[in-house]
Motif scaffolding. Structure first.
Motif, mmCIF file in Angstrom:
data_model
loop_
_atom_site.group_PDB
_atom_site.id
_atom_site.type_symbol
_atom_site.label_atom_id
_atom_site.label_comp_id
_atom_site.label_asym_id
_atom_site.label_seq_id
_atom_site.Cartn_x
_atom_site.Cartn_y
_atom_site.Cartn_z
ATOM 1 N N ASP A 58 0.842 -1.197 0.000
ATOM 2 C CA ASP A 58 0.000 0.000 0.000
ATOM 3 C C ASP A 58 0.881 1.252 0.000
ATOM 4 O O ASP A 58 2.101 1.180 0.192
ATOM 5 C CB ASP A 58 -1.023 -0.024 1.155
ATOM 6 C CG ASP A 58 -0.377 0.049 2.521
ATOM 7 O OD1 ASP A 58 0.495 0.905 2.712
ATOM 8 O OD2 ASP A 58 -0.770 -0.744 3.393
ATOM 9 N N ASN A 118 -1.614 6.666 -8.459
ATOM 10 C CA ASN A 118 -2.836 6.859 -9.234
ATOM 11 C C ASN A 118 -2.552 6.946 -10.718
ATOM 12 O O ASN A 118 -3.229 6.330 -11.532
ATOM 13 C CB ASN A 118 -3.559 8.133 -8.782
ATOM 14 C CG ASN A 118 -4.406 7.889 -7.553
ATOM 15 O OD1 ASN A 118 -4.835 6.766 -7.296
ATOM 16 N ND2 ASN A 118 -4.629 8.933 -6.783
ATOM 17 N N ALA A 133 -1.421 3.605 -12.083
ATOM 18 C CA ALA A 133 -2.558 2.685 -12.198
ATOM 19 C C ALA A 133 -3.394 3.042 -13.423
ATOM 20 O O ALA A 133 -3.874 2.167 -14.145
ATOM 21 C CB ALA A 133 -3.402 2.729 -10.932
ATOM 22 N N ARG A 166 -4.029 -1.873 -9.278
ATOM 23 C CA ARG A 166 -4.527 -1.513 -7.961
ATOM 24 C C ARG A 166 -5.524 -2.586 -7.516
ATOM 25 O O ARG A 166 -6.370 -3.013 -8.281
ATOM 26 C CB ARG A 166 -5.228 -0.163 -8.027
ATOM 27 C CG ARG A 166 -5.780 0.285 -6.675
ATOM 28 C CD ARG A 166 -6.749 1.425 -6.824
ATOM 29 N NE ARG A 166 -6.081 2.692 -7.040
ATOM 30 C CZ ARG A 166 -6.323 3.498 -8.078
ATOM 31 N NH1 ARG A 166 -7.193 3.158 -8.986
ATOM 32 N NH2 ARG A 166 -5.696 4.648 -8.200
ATOM 33 N N CYS A 193 -8.310 -3.293 -4.618
ATOM 34 C CA CYS A 193 -9.064 -2.704 -3.524
ATOM 35 C C CYS A 193 -9.831 -3.773 -2.769
ATOM 36 O O CYS A 193 -10.567 -4.543 -3.370
ATOM 37 C CB CYS A 193 -10.039 -1.659 -4.055
ATOM 38 S SG CYS A 193 -9.205 -0.275 -4.819
ATOM 39 N N TYR A 218 -0.884 -2.021 -4.329
ATOM 40 C CA TYR A 218 -0.427 -1.897 -5.707
ATOM 41 C C TYR A 218 0.632 -2.937 -6.003
ATOM 42 O O TYR A 218 1.419 -3.303 -5.124
ATOM 43 C CB TYR A 218 0.166 -0.505 -5.947
ATOM 44 C CG TYR A 218 -0.838 0.590 -5.747
ATOM 45 C CD1 TYR A 218 -1.549 1.113 -6.814
ATOM 46 C CD2 TYR A 218 -1.091 1.078 -4.466
ATOM 47 C CE1 TYR A 218 -2.491 2.104 -6.623
ATOM 48 C CE2 TYR A 218 -2.044 2.069 -4.262
ATOM 49 C CZ TYR A 218 -2.733 2.581 -5.348
ATOM 50 O OH TYR A 218 -3.662 3.558 -5.157
#
Ligand code: ZN
Ligand code: ZN
Length: 148
Positions: free
Chosen positions: A35, A60, A63, A70, A72, A80
């Motif tokens: 992370d 970001n 990704a 990524r 979640c 990541y």
């Protein structure tokens, strides 16, 4: 770092800044899932002066450009990893997520003799849908949590 990613960045009008390079090579060598806070800490330990905000922003962007993937999981910070599809010699893999401790394990579909690739190939005939990629995550309880 793959040449194709460099070209891609360039094509999108981005430059390979030092921060982007540092984060990419960290994920390349560290392997697995990390992370943003962890990546930030590890880079600081290695002597890189980079802010947590920059790490978030860079992740970001990477990704978005599909250089990193990524993942979640509800209730957990996003993790990541280097995009498997871009890495030579590394097969596309799926994820096993423990709902108790949040641990993420990589799963090689080949190890089960199954192939998602085949399914992707058959999609156009059945659903008139041309898949360009897929993500597959299994949720459950890992061995550590099951035995404690
Ligand atoms: Zn667990
Ligand atoms: Zn993974």
């Amino acid at each position: 770092m793959t040449q194709s990613f460099r070209d891609k960045l360039h094509g999108e009008g981005y430059r390979l800044t030092r921060e982007r390079q540092v984060i990419l090579s960290f994920l390349e060598t560290a392997k697995g899932h990390h992370d943003a806070v962890e990546i930030h800490q590890r880079l600081r330990i290695n002597g890189h002066r980079i802010s947590l905000a920059t790490v978030y922003r860079t992740l970001n962007l990477l990704a978005e450009l599909k250089a990193v993937e990524r993942l979640c999981v509800e209730g957990q910070p996003a993790t990541y990893e280097i995009n498997g599809a871009d890495q030579e010699g590394r097969p596309h893999h799926y994820h096993l997520v423990c709902s108790v401790c949040g641990r993420v394990m990589d799963m090689d579909p080949g190890s089960l003799g199954a192939s998602m690739q085949k399914l992707e190939e058959k999609l156009p005939q059945t659903y008139d849908f041309r898949a360009t990629g897929h993500q597959l995550t299994f949720f459950g309880v890992c061995d550590r949590c099951a035995s404690s």
